[in-house]
Write a protein that holds these residues in place. Structure first.
Motif, PDB file in Angstrom:
ATOM      1  N   LEU A 179      41.133  41.588  37.368  1.00  0.00           N
ATOM      2  CA  LEU A 179      42.384  40.928  38.094  1.00  0.00           C
ATOM      3  C   LEU A 179      41.859  39.304  38.430  1.00  0.00           C
ATOM      4  O   LEU A 179      43.377  39.222  38.376  1.00  0.00           O
ATOM      5  N   LEU A 180      41.106  38.958  38.549  1.00  0.00           N
ATOM      6  CA  LEU A 180      41.021  37.677  38.870  1.00  0.00           C
ATOM      7  C   LEU A 180      40.676  36.695  38.144  1.00  0.00           C
ATOM      8  O   LEU A 180      41.243  35.517  38.119  1.00  0.00           O
ATOM      9  N   ALA A 181      40.257  37.356  36.191  1.00  0.00           N
ATOM     10  CA  ALA A 181      40.402  36.514  35.458  1.00  0.00           C
ATOM     11  C   ALA A 181      42.543  36.062  35.215  1.00  0.00           C
ATOM     12  O   ALA A 181      42.374  35.212  35.543  1.00  0.00           O
ATOM     13  N   LEU A 213      26.180  35.303  28.321  1.00  0.00           N
ATOM     14  CA  LEU A 213      25.652  33.649  27.438  1.00  0.00           C
ATOM     15  C   LEU A 213      27.176  33.116  26.783  1.00  0.00           C
ATOM     16  O   LEU A 213      26.854  32.598  26.922  1.00  0.00           O
ATOM     17  N   PHE A 214      28.253  34.024  26.926  1.00  0.00           N
ATOM     18  CA  PHE A 214      29.314  33.802  26.718  1.00  0.00           C
ATOM     19  C   PHE A 214      30.780  32.397  27.375  1.00  0.00           C
ATOM     20  O   PHE A 214      31.341  32.761  27.947  1.00  0.00           O
ATOM     21  N   GLY A 215      29.617  33.058  29.054  1.00  0.00           N
ATOM     22  CA  GLY A 215      30.360  32.344  30.390  1.00  0.00           C
ATOM     23  C   GLY A 215      30.269  32.988  31.543  1.00  0.00           C
ATOM     24  O   GLY A 215      31.156  34.014  31.474  1.00  0.00           O
ATOM     25  N   PRO A 216      29.250  33.269  32.112  1.00  0.00           N
ATOM     26  CA  PRO A 216      28.850  33.582  33.269  1.00  0.00           C
ATOM     27  C   PRO A 216      29.234  33.160  34.451  1.00  0.00           C
ATOM     28  O   PRO A 216      30.161  32.481  34.218  1.00  0.00           O
ATOM     29  N   SER A 217      30.606  34.464  35.332  1.00  0.00           N
ATOM     30  CA  SER A 217      30.716  34.635  36.532  1.00  0.00           C
ATOM     31  C   SER A 217      30.568  34.863  37.344  1.00  0.00           C
ATOM     32  O   SER A 217      29.267  36.162  36.828  1.00  0.00           O
ATOM     33  N   PHE A 274      31.586  37.264  39.737  1.00  0.00           N
ATOM     34  CA  PHE A 274      31.408  39.094  39.363  1.00  0.00           C
ATOM     35  C   PHE A 274      30.709  39.955  37.906  1.00  0.00           C
ATOM     36  O   PHE A 274      30.665  40.913  37.999  1.00  0.00           O
ATOM     37  N   GLY A 275      30.863  38.641  37.208  1.00  0.00           N
ATOM     38  CA  GLY A 275      29.697  39.287  35.207  1.00  0.00           C
ATOM     39  C   GLY A 275      28.493  39.020  36.586  1.00  0.00           C
ATOM     40  O   GLY A 275      27.630  40.175  35.716  1.00  0.00           O
ATOM     41  N   VAL A 276      27.820  38.244  36.805  1.00  0.00           N
ATOM     42  CA  VAL A 276      26.687  38.325  37.378  1.00  0.00           C
ATOM     43  C   VAL A 276      26.255  39.488  38.139  1.00  0.00           C
ATOM     44  O   VAL A 276      25.081  40.362  37.892  1.00  0.00           O
ATOM     45  N   VAL A 277      26.988  40.215  38.969  1.00  0.00           N
ATOM     46  CA  VAL A 277      26.943  40.752  40.131  1.00  0.00           C
ATOM     47  C   VAL A 277      27.177  42.272  39.566  1.00  0.00           C
ATOM     48  O   VAL A 277      26.396  43.196  40.010  1.00  0.00           O
ATOM     49  N   THR A 278      27.875  42.378  38.522  1.00  0.00           N
ATOM     50  CA  THR A 278      28.093  43.792  37.811  1.00  0.00           C
ATOM     51  C   THR A 278      26.760  43.734  37.013  1.00  0.00           C
ATOM     52  O   THR A 278      26.501  44.904  37.096  1.00  0.00           O
TER      53      THR A 278
END
Length: 179
Positions: free
Chosen positions: A63-65, A142-146, A148-152
């Motif tokens: 949703l933040l995206a 690898l395609f663009g860390p965020s 939330f992506g790293v934490v998840t």
């Protein structure tokens, strides 16, 4: 083969041998093979709740995206193919990218929840699927860390490790035997 008769003339039931003795693990309180309820170890419970937290973070991140439209447009503008797009096509590509990111986040969250419930129920295949989802989540970095992506992804790694701990493995094996 005939069934023997007792002196009164009635047929007797065939001889049924006694059940085998209990194994050492069954004597120590491990679930018996016929026991349908196998207690869930704390490692599997902790993993379950980590998966639920990861699903919530995945949805929040998705949703933040939606607030990142300008960043996505900038990244798309910097790509070599963007010069070939009309303004309407460019805007559609940005919108598609946003919606795709949201859809992926929501789908992963749903899969986390579904397979977390199945893993907590002792389904070994769900443990394997969660491992694969974790690998895919790590590859997506690898395609663009965020953030939330790293934490998840880190939460997913911890949750998967918990599912392969010795108590967890014994639980999955016991559920398989009980089923």
């Amino acid at each position: 083969m005939t069934t023997p008769q007792d002196p009164d003339g009635r047929q007797q039931q065939p001889y049924i041998p006694p059940p085998p003795p209990l194994s050492e693990s069954e004597l120590q309180g491990s679930p018996a093979a016929g026991d349908r309820h196998v207690p869930v170890p704390k490692e599997v419970q902790a993993s379950f709740w980590i998966w639920i937290a990861g699903a919530v973070l995945s949805v929040v991140g998705a949703l933040l995206a939606l607030t990142q439209r300008e960043e996505i447009a900038r990244a798309l503008r910097d790509s070599p193919q963007s010069g070939q797009l009309s303004p309407a096509e460019f805007d559609a590509a940005v919108t598609f990218s946003l919606l795709f990111a949201v859809a992926i986040g929501v789908v992963f969250a749903g899969l986390y929840v579904l397979f977390a419930f199945k893993a907590r129920a002792g389904r070994n295949w769900a443990r394997v699927v969660l491992t694969v989802l974790t690998a895919l989540g790590l590859l997506s970095l690898l395609f663009g860390p965020s953030l939330f992506g790293v934490v998840t992804s880190l939460l997913s790694v911890v949750a998967v490790v918990l599912l392969y701990m010795p108590n967890s493995k014994a639980y999955f094996d016991a559920v398989k035997r009980a089923g």
